[in-house]
Design an enzyme around this catalytic site. Structure first.
Site, PDB file in Angstrom:
ATOM      1  N   GLU A 149       0.821  -1.214   0.000  1.00 28.84           N
ATOM      2  CA  GLU A 149       0.000   0.000   0.000  1.00 28.84           C
ATOM      3  C   GLU A 149       0.856   1.266   0.000  1.00 28.84           C
ATOM      4  O   GLU A 149       0.353   2.360   0.266  1.00 28.84           O
ATOM      5  CB  GLU A 149      -0.948  -0.034   1.196  1.00 28.84           C
ATOM      6  CG  GLU A 149      -2.013  -1.117   1.003  1.00 28.84           C
ATOM      7  CD  GLU A 149      -2.796  -1.438   2.244  1.00 28.84           C
ATOM      8  OE1 GLU A 149      -2.290  -1.202   3.362  1.00 28.84           O
ATOM      9  OE2 GLU A 149      -3.916  -1.942   2.098  1.00 28.84           O
TER      10      GLU A 149
ATOM     11  N   TYR B 143     -11.579  17.446  20.248  1.00 32.57           N
ATOM     12  CA  TYR B 143     -10.286  17.024  19.713  1.00 32.57           C
ATOM     13  C   TYR B 143     -10.436  16.249  18.412  1.00 32.57           C
ATOM     14  O   TYR B 143      -9.539  16.261  17.559  1.00 32.57           O
ATOM     15  CB  TYR B 143      -9.488  16.236  20.757  1.00 32.57           C
ATOM     16  CG  TYR B 143      -8.742  17.161  21.676  1.00 32.57           C
ATOM     17  CD1 TYR B 143      -7.489  17.648  21.331  1.00 32.57           C
ATOM     18  CD2 TYR B 143      -9.327  17.601  22.860  1.00 32.57           C
ATOM     19  CE1 TYR B 143      -6.816  18.529  22.148  1.00 32.57           C
ATOM     20  CE2 TYR B 143      -8.659  18.488  23.682  1.00 32.57           C
ATOM     21  CZ  TYR B 143      -7.406  18.949  23.328  1.00 32.57           C
ATOM     22  OH  TYR B 143      -6.742  19.844  24.141  1.00 32.57           O
TER      23      TYR B 143
END
Length: 205
Positions: free
Chosen positions: A68, A114
């Site tokens: 990948e 966050y």
């Protein structure tokens, strides 16, 4: 830089954010990309066993790169400011990627501050078999506008200015996916559009 990849890989593996011989990590090194090798466990990496590819994904030196690596190269081409990319098969994010009825433009709701600051929007790319290079153009296109995206029935990919930023973001993504699954079936109160806008201006990426 090599030691940072090794240390992060071991940390992710030890905390079961990846397992077996899954996931891959890369760091931009000038015109080169240092990337974890194919068939490697992130828990047993060594500095000398990393692979090097260029921004086209071509193998330059070292052992064979992750199959990948082309995805990492695609993200770097789309995001010149990116210094690192992390791809995991983390349990909760993968579970979300297998759900039906997801919004492909933004998979997870803005549940926490966050998450908004470190991840923001999370597009979903259609399923491709691991290593299928035809995913590259789609990844490059979405990475131009998003530093994080989710591969259907596969897992998340996150870019950051450096390795620490990419790791923080993918861990925040995994935790938000876990919260999302825990809250399914419950009435939730995501952040408002104005709260999201305010937080986006303070993005930590």
């Amino acid at each position: 830089m090599r030691q940072q990849i090794v240390d992060l890989g071991r940390s992710l593996f030890t905390r079961r954010l990846t397992f077996g011989r899954t996931g891959n990590i890369s760091v931009r090194d000038g015109d080169d990309i240092l990337v974890t090798p194919t068939g490697a466990s992130l828990g047993t990496l060594t500095p000398g066993a990393l692979s090097t590819v260029d921004v086209t994904g071509r193998h330059v030196r070292g052992p064979a790169p992750s199959k990948e690596a082309f995805l990492h190269a695609a993200v770097y081409r789309a995001r010149p400011s990116a210094g690192a990319v992390v791809h995991l098969h983390s349990t909760h994010a993968v579970a979300v990627s297998c759900l039906a009825g997801l919004d492909p433009d933004d998979v997870l709701p803005p549940l926490t501050a966050y998450y908004v600051m470190r991840v923001g929007g999370l597009p979903l790319l259609p399923y491709h078999a691991p290593g299928d290079a035809t995913l590259g153009p789609a990844a490059e296109k979405v990475a131009a506008t998003h530093h994080a995206f989710l591969l259907a029935n596969h897992g998340p990919i996150v870019a950051g200015a450096d390795l620490a930023a990419a790791a923080d973001a993918i861990e925040e993504l995994e935790e938000t996916a876990r919260l999302y699954l825990l809250l399914r079936g419950h009435h939730t109160r995501p952040l408002t559009p104005q709260q999201v806008t305010d937080l986006t201006e303070r993005a930590i990426r």
